[in-house]
Write a protein that holds these residues in place. Structure first.
Motif, PDB file in Angstrom:
ATOM      1  N   GLY A 116     -29.306 -56.116  20.831  1.00  0.00           N
ATOM      2  CA  GLY A 116     -29.255 -55.665  19.436  1.00  0.00           C
ATOM      3  C   GLY A 116     -29.058 -54.164  19.327  1.00  0.00           C
ATOM      4  N   VAL A 117     -28.667 -53.518  20.424  1.00  0.00           N
ATOM      5  CA  VAL A 117     -28.504 -52.066  20.408  1.00  0.00           C
ATOM      6  C   VAL A 117     -27.424 -51.675  19.384  1.00  0.00           C
ATOM      7  N   LYS A 118     -27.575 -50.489  18.768  1.00  0.00           N
ATOM      8  CA  LYS A 118     -26.661 -50.110  17.678  1.00  0.00           C
ATOM      9  C   LYS A 118     -25.936 -48.811  18.012  1.00  0.00           C
ATOM     10  N   LEU A 119     -24.625 -48.813  17.806  1.00  0.00           N
ATOM     11  CA  LEU A 119     -23.822 -47.631  18.117  1.00  0.00           C
ATOM     12  C   LEU A 119     -23.138 -47.079  16.869  1.00  0.00           C
ATOM     13  N   ALA A 120     -22.856 -45.763  16.912  1.00  0.00           N
ATOM     14  CA  ALA A 120     -21.999 -45.112  15.909  1.00  0.00           C
ATOM     15  C   ALA A 120     -20.755 -44.623  16.642  1.00  0.00           C
ATOM     16  N   SER A 121     -19.684 -44.320  15.926  1.00  0.00           N
ATOM     17  CA  SER A 121     -18.521 -43.693  16.578  1.00  0.00           C
ATOM     18  C   SER A 121     -17.897 -42.701  15.615  1.00  0.00           C
ATOM     19  N   ILE A 122     -17.602 -41.511  16.111  1.00  0.00           N
ATOM     20  CA  ILE A 122     -17.083 -40.471  15.229  1.00  0.00           C
ATOM     21  C   ILE A 122     -15.893 -39.776  15.877  1.00  0.00           C
ATOM     22  N   PHE A 123     -14.736 -40.018  15.290  1.00  0.00           N
ATOM     23  CA  PHE A 123     -13.517 -39.353  15.744  1.00  0.00           C
ATOM     24  C   PHE A 123     -12.933 -38.483  14.623  1.00  0.00           C
ATOM     25  N   ALA A 124     -13.710 -38.340  13.536  1.00  0.00           N
ATOM     26  CA  ALA A 124     -13.263 -37.517  12.419  1.00  0.00           C
ATOM     27  C   ALA A 124     -13.190 -36.052  12.856  1.00  0.00           C
ATOM     28  N   ALA A 125     -14.013 -35.698  13.860  1.00  0.00           N
ATOM     29  CA  ALA A 125     -13.987 -34.327  14.389  1.00  0.00           C
ATOM     30  C   ALA A 125     -14.043 -34.423  15.905  1.00  0.00           C
ATOM     31  N   PHE A 126     -13.590 -33.389  16.573  1.00  0.00           N
ATOM     32  CA  PHE A 126     -13.644 -33.354  18.032  1.00  0.00           C
ATOM     33  C   PHE A 126     -14.491 -32.166  18.474  1.00  0.00           C
ATOM     34  N   ASP A 152     -28.659 -46.120  18.143  1.00  0.00           N
ATOM     35  CA  ASP A 152     -29.227 -45.734  19.433  1.00  0.00           C
ATOM     36  C   ASP A 152     -28.274 -44.849  20.242  1.00  0.00           C
ATOM     37  N   TRP A 153     -26.966 -45.103  20.105  1.00  0.00           N
ATOM     38  CA  TRP A 153     -25.963 -44.374  20.874  1.00  0.00           C
ATOM     39  C   TRP A 153     -24.842 -43.933  19.932  1.00  0.00           C
ATOM     40  N   ALA A 154     -24.128 -42.887  20.323  1.00  0.00           N
ATOM     41  CA  ALA A 154     -22.956 -42.468  19.535  1.00  0.00           C
ATOM     42  C   ALA A 154     -21.774 -42.232  20.463  1.00  0.00           C
ATOM     43  N   ILE A 155     -20.603 -42.660  20.019  1.00  0.00           N
ATOM     44  CA  ILE A 155     -19.361 -42.383  20.744  1.00  0.00           C
ATOM     45  C   ILE A 155     -18.685 -41.247  19.983  1.00  0.00           C
ATOM     46  N   LEU A 156     -18.451 -40.127  20.679  1.00  0.00           N
ATOM     47  CA  LEU A 156     -17.970 -38.921  19.998  1.00  0.00           C
ATOM     48  C   LEU A 156     -16.635 -38.467  20.580  1.00  0.00           C
ATOM     49  N   GLY A 157     -15.742 -38.037  19.735  1.00  0.00           N
ATOM     50  CA  GLY A 157     -14.472 -37.485  20.200  1.00  0.00           C
ATOM     51  C   GLY A 157     -14.679 -36.055  20.685  1.00  0.00           C
ATOM     52  N   ALA A 158     -14.042 -35.699  21.808  1.00  0.00           N
ATOM     53  CA  ALA A 158     -14.188 -34.320  22.336  1.00  0.00           C
ATOM     54  C   ALA A 158     -12.929 -33.887  23.080  1.00  0.00           C
ATOM     55  N   LYS A 159     -12.652 -32.561  22.979  1.00  0.00           N
ATOM     56  CA  LYS A 159     -11.539 -31.979  23.752  1.00  0.00           C
ATOM     57  C   LYS A 159     -12.123 -31.478  25.064  1.00  0.00           C
ATOM     58  N   GLU A 160     -11.418 -31.759  26.162  1.00  0.00           N
ATOM     59  CA  GLU A 160     -11.904 -31.261  27.446  1.00  0.00           C
ATOM     60  C   GLU A 160     -11.390 -29.839  27.644  1.00  0.00           C
ATOM     61  N   THR A 161     -12.266 -28.956  28.095  1.00  0.00           N
ATOM     62  CA  THR A 161     -11.823 -27.586  28.375  1.00  0.00           C
ATOM     63  C   THR A 161     -10.939 -27.631  29.619  1.00  0.00           C
ATOM     64  N   VAL A 162      -9.699 -27.170  29.484  1.00  0.00           N
ATOM     65  CA  VAL A 162      -8.762 -27.193  30.616  1.00  0.00           C
ATOM     66  C   VAL A 162      -8.291 -25.777  30.927  1.00  0.00           C
ATOM     67  N   ALA A 163      -7.778 -25.605  32.151  1.00  0.00           N
ATOM     68  CA  ALA A 163      -7.280 -24.280  32.534  1.00  0.00           C
ATOM     69  C   ALA A 163      -6.061 -23.924  31.695  1.00  0.00           C
ATOM     70  N   GLU A 164      -5.829 -22.615  31.548  1.00  0.00           N
ATOM     71  CA  GLU A 164      -4.692 -22.161  30.735  1.00  0.00           C
ATOM     72  C   GLU A 164      -3.384 -22.760  31.243  1.00  0.00           C
ATOM     73  N   GLY A 165      -2.566 -23.218  30.344  1.00  0.00           N
ATOM     74  CA  GLY A 165      -1.280 -23.772  30.732  1.00  0.00           C
ATOM     75  C   GLY A 165      -1.321 -25.275  30.994  1.00  0.00           C
ATOM     76  N   GLU A 166      -2.552 -25.850  31.193  1.00  0.00           N
ATOM     77  CA  GLU A 166      -2.661 -27.305  31.406  1.00  0.00           C
ATOM     78  C   GLU A 166      -2.561 -28.039  30.069  1.00  0.00           C
ATOM     79  N   PRO A 167      -2.036 -29.272  30.088  1.00  0.00           N
ATOM     80  CA  PRO A 167      -1.955 -30.004  28.809  1.00  0.00           C
ATOM     81  C   PRO A 167      -3.350 -30.363  28.291  1.00  0.00           C
ATOM     82  N   PRO A 168      -3.529 -30.421  26.954  1.00  0.00           N
ATOM     83  CA  PRO A 168      -4.864 -30.726  26.418  1.00  0.00           C
ATOM     84  C   PRO A 168      -5.299 -32.153  26.798  1.00  0.00           C
ATOM     85  N   LYS A 169      -6.602 -32.325  27.014  1.00  0.00           N
ATOM     86  CA  LYS A 169      -7.142 -33.653  27.334  1.00  0.00           C
ATOM     87  C   LYS A 169      -8.180 -34.005  26.284  1.00  0.00           C
ATOM     88  N   MET A 170      -8.068 -35.190  25.723  1.00  0.00           N
ATOM     89  CA  MET A 170      -9.056 -35.626  24.725  1.00  0.00           C
ATOM     90  C   MET A 170      -9.901 -36.737  25.336  1.00  0.00           C
TER      91      MET A 170
END
Ligand code: FAD
Length: 397
Positions: A116-126, A152-170
């Motif tokens: 019965g665990v309950k999750l949220a998910s938010i991709f409105a912001a990263f 109980d848990w949340a799934i959140l959108g986030a940008k990964e910090t990458v080295a300069e010149g590398e393509p962005p990773k979400m």
């Protein structure tokens, strides 16, 4: 009818009975939810006991694993009693489905001890994730966190910090709600009971197995995997759009039922009509409005059935169908918001009293209809563009 279709129908009927059994508790909590901007404890208990938050939890973890149409029917019924509860239940189910994209180890951690665990998910912001030993550090703010006060848990959108010149990773990052703080930001006209405040993380450690590339999270990689049950093959974003639209359709149906119920007991000021159905203008406008709400339901049903049939057959829906689904949900909520305005006219000045149920449906449905997945303009543009092979303007369908 196949055995699994008969089983699904039985489960649908059983769940609808459970909704009607808890309905009075949810209805009693509407005013409190609106005032306190959170679902009352009694409503949350009723949700837990009826298991309506487990409709899209995998059977392997003790969930009900029903299809999109079943959750859509449950949602519409919940909206009659309390649209905010209906919305939170949908977000839990949709987020629980998103969690099935994480590796088995992560799923065991989330669902292993409590189906019965309950999750949220938010991709409105990263937010941002930065590599650290054994995992990542997560920092950011996520507004519109529907259900976060009870999850109980949340799934959140986030940008990964990458080295300069590398393509962005979400990335999609799974964290216990206990590791987050909640900022009280949900001051809205409608859907107040959803308590969709802002979740905040400050250098929160997240182990590697709870971070997933966003393409894997929101993509449709599972759709033809015959080793999975149909629910786990379901395109999650399209399915979530359908059930969110179902909240709005259910509120529209409830508002119509309210106006019909009240009509014979009320006259029309300042005319000589003593009972509203005596007026041809009233019944004709009600007929037109009722048909709009019926049409909205047909759009949602069509979308749900298309998704379920493809999942059952383990076939990938073509992009044109996914675009039409977004057209269907946008059209559905747009029809309902127009119909609700007409119902407010039909019911008269009393409709605007804070104690009138109709204005609650009006506020809640109008707020929910503005969710980005239900945006009617985007839905129209996506569907219209599919006739000309135009580029898809939404990355995750
Ligand atoms: P937008 O939604 O970006 O609105 C843009 C507006 O521009 C549209 O309404 C439209 O009228 C107008 N417009 C003009 N031209 C165009 C055009 N060409 N195409 C499209 N629109 C056009 N998000 C989550 O991730 N998780 C949640 O749990 C969650 N819960 C929510 C609960 C509620 C009740 C609501 C309303 C939203 C929730 N959201 C959630 C947020 C949602 O996903 C969006 O992020 C949010 O709606 C963005 O709002 P906005 O004000 O930036 O406007």
């Amino acid at each position: 009818m196949t055995n699994s279709q008969t089983e699904e129908k039985g489960l649908r009927a059983e769940l609808l009975e459970r909704v009607h059994a808890i309905g009075p508790v949810l209805a009693d909590g509407v005013a409190e939810g609106d005032r306190t901007r959170r679902l009352p404890d009694a409503s949350v208990r009723a949700v837990d006991e009826s298991q309506v938050g487990m409709v899209w939890t995998a059977k392997s973890y003790g969930g009900l694993e029903a299809d999109v149409r079943t959750l859509s029917e449950v949602t519409k019924a919940l909206s009659h009693y309390c649209p905010s509860t209906s919305w939170v239940v949908n977000n839990i189910n949709g987020s629980n489905l998103l969690a099935t994209r994480f590796p088995a180890r992560t799923q065991d951690e989330v669902f292993g001890d409590d189906p019965g665990v309950k999750l949220a998910s938010i991709f409105a912001a990263f937010g941002e994730v930065e590599r650290a030993e054994g995992g990542f550090l997560l920092t950011g703010k996520w507004p519109y966190s529907s259900g976060i006060l009870h999850d109980d848990w949340a799934i959140l959108g986030a940008k990964e910090t990458v080295a300069e010149g590398e393509p962005p990773k979400m990335a999609s990052v799974l964290v216990p709600v206990a590791d987050l703080t909640i900022e009280d930001t949900w001051h809205t006209v409608g859907m107040r009971g959803t308590g969709s405040h802002t979740a905040v993380a400050r250098e929160t450690f997240v182990p590697e197995h709870r971070v997933l590339p966003v393409e894997q999270q929101l993509g449709r990689g599972n759709t033809t995997d015959v080793s999975l049950p149909p629910l786990l093959r379901t395109p999650a974003v399209a399915a979530m759009a359908v059930i969110c639209a179902s909240v709005v359709v259910g509120a529209g149906q409830a508002a119509r039922a309210f106006v019909v119920d009240q009509a014979p007991k009320r006259g029309i000021a300042p005319t000589t009509y003593r009972s509203r159905p005596e007026s041809q203008t009233f019944v004709s406008s009600l007929g037109r409005t009722a048909l709009s709400i019926d049409a909205a339901e047909m759009h949602v049903n069509r979308a749900a059935d298309v998704i379920d049939e493809a999942a059952a057959a383990a076939v990938a829906l073509p992009e044109s169908e996914l675009r039409r689904i977004r057209g269907d949900v946008g059209q559905a909520v747009s029809l309902v918001t127009v119909a609700l305005d007409e119902l407010m006219w039909a019911h008269g000045a009393a409709a605007f009293s804070e104690s009138c149920l109709l204005e609650q449906y009006w506020r809640d449905a109008n707020t929910a209809a503005r969710h980005a997945m239900l945006n009617v303009h985007v839905g129209h543009e996506l569907y219209g563009g599919s006739f000309f092979d135009l580029d898809c303007i939404v990355p995750s369908l």
